[in-house]
Enzyme design. Sequence first.
Site, mmCIF file in Angstrom:
data_model
loop_
_atom_site.group_PDB
_atom_site.id
_atom_site.type_symbol
_atom_site.label_atom_id
_atom_site.label_comp_id
_atom_site.label_asym_id
_atom_site.label_seq_id
_atom_site.Cartn_x
_atom_site.Cartn_y
_atom_site.Cartn_z
ATOM 1 C CD GLU A 1 1.775 -4.268 2.050
ATOM 2 O OE1 GLU A 1 1.731 -5.496 1.951
ATOM 3 O OE2 GLU A 1 1.419 -3.495 1.151
ATOM 4 C CB CYS B 1 12.252 -3.209 1.399
ATOM 5 S SG CYS B 1 11.384 -2.427 0.037
ATOM 6 C CB CYS C 1 2.089 4.254 -5.462
ATOM 7 S SG CYS C 1 3.347 5.040 -6.507
ATOM 8 C CB CYS D 1 4.352 1.370 -12.655
ATOM 9 S SG CYS D 1 5.353 2.840 -12.348
ATOM 10 C CB CYS E 1 3.851 -1.621 -9.705
ATOM 11 S SG CYS E 1 4.065 -1.447 -7.929
ATOM 12 N N GLY F 1 4.933 3.197 -2.851
ATOM 13 C CA GLY F 1 5.003 4.645 -3.024
ATOM 14 C C GLY F 1 6.208 5.110 -3.807
ATOM 15 C CB SER G 1 12.217 2.229 -11.812
ATOM 16 O OG SER G 1 12.465 1.945 -10.446
ATOM 17 C CB CYS H 1 10.222 -5.646 -6.684
ATOM 18 S SG CYS H 1 11.849 -5.370 -6.062
HETATM 19 N N1 SAH Z 1 8.366 4.099 -6.903
HETATM 20 C C1 SAH Z 1 9.736 3.697 -6.809
HETATM 21 C C2 SAH Z 1 10.015 2.665 -5.727
HETATM 22 C C3 SAH Z 1 9.085 1.493 -5.600
HETATM 23 S S1 SAH Z 1 9.181 0.210 -6.786
HETATM 24 C C4 SAH Z 1 10.234 3.222 -8.151
HETATM 25 O O1 SAH Z 1 9.452 3.120 -9.078
HETATM 26 O O2 SAH Z 1 11.436 3.001 -8.299
HETATM 27 C C5 SAH Z 1 10.717 -0.608 -6.537
HETATM 28 C C6 SAH Z 1 11.169 -1.392 -7.770
HETATM 29 O O3 SAH Z 1 10.307 -2.517 -8.013
HETATM 30 C C7 SAH Z 1 11.151 -0.564 -9.056
HETATM 31 O O4 SAH Z 1 12.360 -0.721 -9.745
HETATM 32 C C8 SAH Z 1 10.015 -1.178 -9.851
HETATM 33 O O5 SAH Z 1 10.218 -1.021 -11.233
HETATM 34 C C9 SAH Z 1 10.065 -2.610 -9.409
HETATM 35 N N2 SAH Z 1 8.809 -3.326 -9.608
HETATM 36 C C10 SAH Z 1 7.557 -2.841 -9.541
HETATM 37 N N3 SAH Z 1 6.660 -3.817 -9.780
HETATM 38 C C11 SAH Z 1 7.365 -4.940 -10.000
HETATM 39 C C12 SAH Z 1 7.003 -6.279 -10.267
HETATM 40 N N4 SAH Z 1 5.730 -6.664 -10.342
HETATM 41 N N5 SAH Z 1 8.001 -7.187 -10.406
HETATM 42 C C13 SAH Z 1 9.294 -6.825 -10.297
HETATM 43 N N6 SAH Z 1 9.685 -5.569 -10.012
HETATM 44 C C14 SAH Z 1 8.738 -4.642 -9.879
#
Ligand code: SAH
Length: 359
Positions: free
Chosen positions: A92, A105, A112, A116, A119, A165, A220, A343
């Site tokens: 995506e 993006c 992944c 988390c 996510c 990822g 993050s 995100c």
């Molecule tokens: N794996 C990497 C990049 C992908 S996530 C990372 O963790 O940084 C990109 C950003 O989106 C990260 O800062 C993550 O904390 C945030 N993110 C993930 N899930 C989210 C959600 N449901 N709402 C808002 N931000 C989120």
Amino acid sequence: MNKTHLLGLSQDELVSLLQELGQPAFRGRQVFAALHNRRLSSFAEMTDLPNALRSKLDQQATASTLTLESRYISTDGTRRYLMKTHDGLPVETVFIPEDRRDTICFSSQSGCPLQCSFCLTAQLGLLRNLTAGEIVEQIVIALNDAYGAGSQTPHGTNLVGMGAGEPFLAFEPLMKALRIMSDPSGLHIVPSRVTISTAGIVPRILELATIPDRPHLAVSLAAPTDELRDQLMPVNKKWPLEKLLAACKQFENSLKPGERFTFEYVMLADVNDSESHARQLANLLNRYQLRAKVNLIPHNPAAPLPYLPSSAQTVEKFRRILEAKGVPAFVRRPRGSDIYAACGQLAARGAEKLAAAPS
Ligand code: SAH
């Protein structure tokens, strides 16, 4: 895939490949420009190449391995592309138009492996790392959809490695893709226009610190204590805050004047958004004397994730506490959340799932 994906080759590698086919160096440069500058995705369109060469290339190589399955357009203009790799895995990409420049993006992995809890991508698990060619092709597809193949983009493009990822677990293809995309006779998107976000893969943060021509870094955090971060981001058990922030400090020491890096902090209602969390976060960053800024990202909810976004007032209060303690903090507005492009929402949702999703 036994054909070579040409988008994953640097200009030098492409010149060598064409030389092996008995072609002079200028042909390699011509093909590189056709792929990356004119963004053509088939050899048939490269009408300035001899016919014999076009059919030879067709037999051995390809300029496209991703198939566009669906495109979703948000009310705010954001576009989400759902693509498939040649082996059927989801990829995506999100195109975010802005007044002065566009942001794309991109994803570095299909799925992944990090778990988390906030996510949606985590629910896919790791399918595989994307190749350099698959990373570059995402940008080509997004630009061609927005502006048409062969046409100049009206303004510059910023890239963020914040799609599906963990980019630092696909470090080699990622860095190769960035090198290819920075070529002035191709896409010409230089590393200073790119930000890579990591959940905190410490050895790669340290490695990035040693690379002179590198993208910007975002880390993050999501929590100010190990206890909470262990729950939200299990990668913290491997590289806890002390190790992570020590690596960030080392990264900070390698910054050029005026250069900065960013922490991201997803705000989950009643989980990590209290005034005491804000104070703990500021104290933590101040203890390491980090001059980084903090981007606060209100959680983008998605069933079945068990969280709600913090209210605007809570986010603002949190931001003010950080600022009062000398930590610059900004609130990120979500883009494209109505089409699952924001995100943390990338999980290969198709139209039927979108229709069923709560708005
Ligand atoms: N794996 C990497 C990049 C992908 S996530 C990372 O963790 O940084 C990109 C950003 O989106 C990260 O800062 C993550 O904390 C945030 N993110 C993930 N899930 C989210 C959600 N449901 N709402 C808002 N931000 C989120």
